[in-house]
Motif scaffolding. Structure first.
Motif, PDB file in Angstrom:
ATOM      1  N   PHE A  19       0.846  -1.162   0.000  1.00  0.00           N
ATOM      2  CA  PHE A  19       0.000   0.000   0.000  1.00  0.00           C
ATOM      3  C   PHE A  19       0.892   1.225   0.000  1.00  0.00           C
ATOM      4  N   ASN A  36       0.314   6.421   3.908  1.00  0.00           N
ATOM      5  CA  ASN A  36      -1.111   6.180   3.857  1.00  0.00           C
ATOM      6  C   ASN A  36      -1.389   4.804   3.282  1.00  0.00           C
ATOM      7  N   ASN A  37      -2.250   4.035   3.931  1.00  0.00           N
ATOM      8  CA  ASN A  37      -2.647   2.736   3.405  1.00  0.00           C
ATOM      9  C   ASN A  37      -3.825   2.921   2.472  1.00  0.00           C
ATOM     10  N   ILE A  38      -3.696   2.462   1.239  1.00  0.00           N
ATOM     11  CA  ILE A  38      -4.769   2.636   0.283  1.00  0.00           C
ATOM     12  C   ILE A  38      -5.321   1.299  -0.152  1.00  0.00           C
ATOM     13  N   ASP A 210      -4.543   7.871  -4.928  1.00  0.00           N
ATOM     14  CA  ASP A 210      -4.279   8.928  -3.973  1.00  0.00           C
ATOM     15  C   ASP A 210      -5.221   8.759  -2.786  1.00  0.00           C
ATOM     16  N   ALA A 211      -4.688   8.768  -1.583  1.00  0.00           N
ATOM     17  CA  ALA A 211      -5.489   8.513  -0.383  1.00  0.00           C
ATOM     18  C   ALA A 211      -6.515   9.604  -0.124  1.00  0.00           C
ATOM     19  N   ASP A 212      -6.228  10.833  -0.548  1.00  0.00           N
ATOM     20  CA  ASP A 212      -7.137  11.944  -0.277  1.00  0.00           C
ATOM     21  C   ASP A 212      -8.264  12.043  -1.300  1.00  0.00           C
ATOM     22  N   ASN A 214      -8.843   9.515  -3.891  1.00  0.00           N
ATOM     23  CA  ASN A 214      -9.193   8.203  -4.433  1.00  0.00           C
ATOM     24  C   ASN A 214      -8.953   8.114  -5.936  1.00  0.00           C
TER      25      ASN A 214
END
Length: 389
Positions: A19, A36-38, A210-212, A214
């Protein structure tokens, strides 16, 4: 004052396996990696990356007839992976991940980018018709521009232009659009398969997002390096576990990253420096021949390297179009349950094997059931491998 961006170096960096680490850069730059884990948890937004396209590619992979479909993919043999790989990737353009007001004298001005109608997830490709390489390039081009800046944006499949009027910040006397942007990512992932004849690999089984926002990150350039697992956090109800790894040799490239798709990353390996695959080649089982029942996953949780662990395929989904949630699997191997609790963050991309054939790859873990997760049909990953040229 603008803070300097920390770059990767030869020092081993602890990362969450499979991730991807997201690095925030741009008009406002942070001085540390933001891990960040995605796509580690099963959430409703996972459906956003489902591929609603029924026009499937032929499974030629360089050796099958052009009209080959499901039945003929059994002629393909690939090396199963199941081991960690270091991932370093630069995005195409820069991704907008946030907005910020700009300090002017004793006041704050609302983000010009936001006022112009920009949205989170937009990708800035050009400034005044000049390509953007990275966040520093964006800063430079905006600062030297005239009053208005014309930017080229990609939003989904659409590309269009917007005109923005940057504001001069009193903090550093530079022009700003009031945007947080991202231009790179780094982490450790799991290799799924390698097709030696065409020198094509596939990994992860899901996209780097991207974690923020998606958003699936678009590749400008990328490479694979050696990595190793150093620790395991056991999964518990409501708290998925994780595998932690390090970059072993950050400077020696093992392969390129050419595509980041809904079904993982794909590219080619580098000659004599390519990864060593410990297991022999296996055939591919098409989705209509996969059955519920006993299977195994090939994954790495310690220094022993790729190891087979027993699982059960408890549910199969009929799919005429690609999707990363093709099957539900349950870990039954006591060795894995005792060590990790089942499926943990980092196992995504681990090959799922049935009847000595590769049938899929792990993609998700259920938040409240660490012994249960989702897998993607290997067929869908082979489709995406066809995009590598």
């Amino acid at each position: 004052m603008m803070k300097k961006l920390h770059k990767l170096n030869s020092t081993p960096i602890i990362l969450v396996l499979s991730f991807i680490v997201l690095l925030m850069t741009g008009e406002y730059i942070k001085t540390h990696f933001n891990y960040n884990n995605i796509f580690t948890k099963l959430e409703t937004n996972n459906s956003k990356i489902t591929k609603n396209n029924s026009d499937l590619k032929d499974f030629s992979m360089g050796e099958l007839p052009t009209n080959a479909k499901n039945a003929n993919i059994e002629n393909i043999k690939v090396y199963p992976g199941g081991f960690p790989v270091g991932i370093k990737m630069n995005t195409k353009g820069v991704l907008v991940v946030g907005f910020s007001d700009i300090e002017v004298a004793q006041d704050k001005i609302e983000s010009p980018g936001k006022k112009s109608g920009m949205e989170l997830g937009d990708v800035i490709l050009k400034v005044n018709n000049e390509d953007i390489l990275d966040s520093k390039d964006l800063i430079k081009k905006v600062d030297k521009s005239k009053q208005n800046v014309e930017i080229t944006i990609q939003r989904g499949d659409k590309i269009f232009n917007k005109t923005i009027n940057p504001v001069v910040s009193t903090l550093d006397n530079s022009k700003k659009m009031g945007l947080w942007v991202r231009d790179s990512t780094a982490g450790v992932g799991t290799m799924t398969f390698y097709y030696e004849k065409n020198n094509i690999y596939g990994a992860l089984g899901h996209p780097i997002t991207d974690a923020d926002t998606n958003s699936i990150l678009k590749v400008r350039s990328g490479e694979l390096v050696d990595s190793s697992i150093i620790a395991v956090k056991k999964g518990e109800k409501g708290s998925p576990g994780e595998l932690k790894g390090i970059f072993i040799d950050n400077e020696k490239s093992k392969g390129t990253i050419l595509n980041n798709t809904f079904a993982g990353i794909y590219g080619k390996l580098n000659g004599e420096n390519k990864f060593a695959f410990r297991n022999g080649q296996l055939s591919i089982l098409p989705r209509d021949k996969v059955k519920e029942g006993k299977a195994q996953i090939l994954t790495t949780i310690d220094e022993k390297g790729p190891t087979l662990y027993d699982v059960e395929i408890v549910k199969l989904f009929h799919q005429d179009a690609p999707d990363i949630k093709s099957m539900v699997i349950k870990v039954t191997d006591e060795r894995l349950l005792n060590k990790t609790g089942g499926i943990v963050q980092g196992m995504s991309g681990s090959p799922i094997i049935q009847d000595n054939c590769i049938v899929g790859a792990v993609t998700h873990v259920l938040v409240n059931r660490s012994d249960v997760g989702y897998g993607i049909y290997i067929e869908w990953m082979l489709n995406e491998a066809e995009t590598v040229k």
